[in-house]
Write a protein that holds these residues in place. Structure first.
Motif, PDB file in Angstrom:
ATOM      1  N   ARG A 160      13.986   6.493  -8.033  1.00  0.00           N
ATOM      2  CA  ARG A 160      13.490   5.156  -7.698  1.00  0.00           C
ATOM      3  C   ARG A 160      12.499   5.222  -6.547  1.00  0.00           C
ATOM      4  O   ARG A 160      12.752   5.890  -5.545  1.00  0.00           O
ATOM      5  N   LEU A 161      11.389   4.521  -6.718  1.00  0.00           N
ATOM      6  CA  LEU A 161      10.481   4.340  -5.581  1.00  0.00           C
ATOM      7  C   LEU A 161       9.958   2.918  -5.619  1.00  0.00           C
ATOM      8  O   LEU A 161      10.241   2.174  -6.549  1.00  0.00           O
ATOM      9  N   SER A 162       9.204   2.497  -4.609  1.00  0.00           N
ATOM     10  CA  SER A 162       8.824   1.082  -4.590  1.00  0.00           C
ATOM     11  C   SER A 162       7.334   0.853  -4.751  1.00  0.00           C
ATOM     12  O   SER A 162       6.505   1.685  -4.376  1.00  0.00           O
ATOM     13  N   ASN A 163       7.029  -0.295  -5.342  1.00  0.00           N
ATOM     14  CA  ASN A 163       5.666  -0.741  -5.538  1.00  0.00           C
ATOM     15  C   ASN A 163       5.344  -1.737  -4.436  1.00  0.00           C
ATOM     16  O   ASN A 163       5.981  -2.767  -4.312  1.00  0.00           O
ATOM     17  N   MET A 164       4.366  -1.392  -3.602  1.00  0.00           N
ATOM     18  CA  MET A 164       4.043  -2.290  -2.483  1.00  0.00           C
ATOM     19  C   MET A 164       3.025  -3.346  -2.866  1.00  0.00           C
ATOM     20  O   MET A 164       2.639  -4.181  -2.050  1.00  0.00           O
ATOM     21  N   GLY A 165       2.540  -3.288  -4.107  1.00  0.00           N
ATOM     22  CA  GLY A 165       1.487  -4.210  -4.529  1.00  0.00           C
ATOM     23  C   GLY A 165       0.124  -3.683  -4.096  1.00  0.00           C
ATOM     24  O   GLY A 165       0.031  -2.745  -3.288  1.00  0.00           O
ATOM     25  N   GLY A 166      -0.915  -4.261  -4.675  1.00  0.00           N
ATOM     26  CA  GLY A 166      -2.275  -3.843  -4.328  1.00  0.00           C
ATOM     27  C   GLY A 166      -2.550  -2.398  -4.693  1.00  0.00           C
ATOM     28  O   GLY A 166      -3.404  -1.753  -4.088  1.00  0.00           O
ATOM     29  N   GLY A 167      -1.805  -1.881  -5.668  1.00  0.00           N
ATOM     30  CA  GLY A 167      -2.032  -0.513  -6.132  1.00  0.00           C
ATOM     31  C   GLY A 167      -1.358   0.549  -5.285  1.00  0.00           C
ATOM     32  O   GLY A 167      -1.534   1.739  -5.518  1.00  0.00           O
ATOM     33  N   LYS A 168      -0.568   0.125  -4.295  1.00  0.00           N
ATOM     34  CA  LYS A 168       0.080   1.117  -3.426  1.00  0.00           C
ATOM     35  C   LYS A 168       1.554   1.316  -3.789  1.00  0.00           C
ATOM     36  O   LYS A 168       2.287   0.349  -3.977  1.00  0.00           O
ATOM     37  N   LEU A 169       1.933   2.586  -3.865  1.00  0.00           N
ATOM     38  CA  LEU A 169       3.333   2.937  -4.137  1.00  0.00           C
ATOM     39  C   LEU A 169       3.917   3.593  -2.887  1.00  0.00           C
ATOM     40  O   LEU A 169       3.188   4.198  -2.104  1.00  0.00           O
ATOM     41  N   ARG A 170       5.238   3.458  -2.724  1.00  0.00           N
ATOM     42  CA  ARG A 170       5.847   3.971  -1.503  1.00  0.00           C
ATOM     43  C   ARG A 170       7.100   4.794  -1.781  1.00  0.00           C
ATOM     44  O   ARG A 170       7.934   4.418  -2.597  1.00  0.00           O
ATOM     45  N   ILE A 171       7.189   5.905  -1.060  1.00  0.00           N
ATOM     46  CA  ILE A 171       8.371   6.768  -1.078  1.00  0.00           C
ATOM     47  C   ILE A 171       8.865   6.880   0.361  1.00  0.00           C
ATOM     48  O   ILE A 171       8.060   7.049   1.278  1.00  0.00           O
TER      49      ILE A 171
END
Ligand SMILES: *Cc1c(COP(=O)(O)O)cnc(C)c1O
Length: 339
Positions: A307-318
């Motif tokens: 699982r990882l997160s989508n920060m919106g605006g094309g940015k993903l976060r780990i």
């Protein structure tokens, strides 16, 4: 095995932490009679070289209290456009304190003293909101766990002194900055009027934040916490987790940072990834070459129990953390390499 890299808040208390919690000595903290809460507050005040510290259930409540302590309704706080107080506290700055945020376009969540000077409204120009304080975040969450240059923070302190502004640090992840950078907790304590620190992020506690500050400004903190509904009774069971974490989970943060570096390296080599923001601590923010693929990228990993997160605006976060084991790390890296 689920590899949960959405946030460093997904950790569960370790057996050692649970033991410390179970055996805590407690009392009614509303009477200030909980010895474990008192010990945690004293320990953090001393660590940062400040006279006062107050235990809170959340970092949001600690930040909201700080905003209230520094401002009057109608005032303005200067912060980065990515600030947690602006994005993720439910509009609390306006709800609780009746203030607005003057947003600065920083670099990865960090701005300059020059930008602060430009953003200050002249106090005798009564048409604009009165600038009352500056707020910075270290490490900067939406900045990708970036660490401020201490010299810039010092320059901003000078600007605050020159213009009679309060200076608050959102130090939810200050522990990561302390491990990654040479500055000490007392260096930060010397600079800021108030600081919030979170025990429930990298340090792995189930709950808890602490607001630390100077005597005069903290005088009203207890009252504000009460008004916000944050008076707690036998909270020593929770504070015990904080004391345990300070003893046992600080040094290991460098393992989280190393794992984040490893992930950065692998991601940077993948064709489907356009850009990985510089990794300084435990947060990795990256963009796919084709933004349309964000959801499928996340879903494909989710199907493989990552699982990882989508920060919106094309940015993903780990985000790496205490419960992200070596075994998970090896598995995740080979999974990435196979993409
Ligand atoms: C997590 C966090 C907080 C506090 O959040 P709570 O969930 O209310 O404890 C504050 N600032 C930053 C930068 C954070 O990441």
């Amino acid at each position: 095995m689920i590899i949960d890299l959405r946030s460093d808040t997904v950790t569960k208390p370790t057996p050692g932490m649970l033991d410390a919690m179970m055996s805590a000595e407690v009392g009614d903290d509303v009477y200030k009679e909980d010895p474990t809460v008192n010990a945690l507050e004293e320990r953090l005040a001393d660590m940062f070289g400040k006279p006062k510290a107050l235990f809170f259930p959340t970092g949001t409540m600690a930040n909201q209290t700080a905003l209230k302590l520094h401002t009057n309704p109608g005032d303005q706080v200067i912060c980065d456009s990515n600030a947690h107080i602006y994005h993720y506290e439910g509009g609390g700055a306006s709800f609780n304190s009746g203030i607005s945020c003057k947003l600065l376009e920083g670099n990865r969540g960090m701005f300059t003293a020059e930008q602060v000077v430009e953003a200050i409204n002249p106090p005798d120009f009564y048409h604009s909101p009165l600038t009352a304080m500056v707020e910075v975040e270290n490490t900067a969450n939406r900045g990708g766990g970036s660490c401020w240059d201490f010299q810039e923070l010092k320059k901003i302190r000078q600007v605050c002194d020159d213009h009679n502004l309060g200076y608050h640090l959102d130090g939810a992840r200050i522990w990561n900055a302390l491990v990654a950078k040479p500055e000490t907790a007392r260096d930060y304590g010397q600079l800021f009027d108030t600081m919030s620190v979170c025990l429930s992020k990298g340090l792995g506690c189930p709950i808890g934040s602490v607001l630390i500050g100077d005597e005069a400004i903290m005088q009203n903190a207890l009252r504000i916490r009460k008004i916000l509904g944050g008076g707690m009774r036998q909270a020593g069971y929770l504070a015990a987790a904080g004391l345990y974490a300070l003893d046992n989970h600080m040094d290991r943060l460098k393992e989280d940072h190393q794992k984040a570096k490893d992930i950065e390296k692998v991601l940077s080599g993948l064709d489907i990834i356009k850009n990985v923001e510089p990794v300084e601590t435990n947060i990795i923010i990256f963009e796919l070459t084709d933004k349309k693929n964000d959801t499928s990228f996340i879903n494909n990993l989710a199907a493989k129990h990552v699982r990882l997160s989508n920060m919106g605006g094309g940015k993903l976060r780990i985000v790496t953390h205490l419960d992200y084991t070596d075994e998970m790390h090896d598995k995740f890296l080979s999974l990435l390499k196979s993409i």
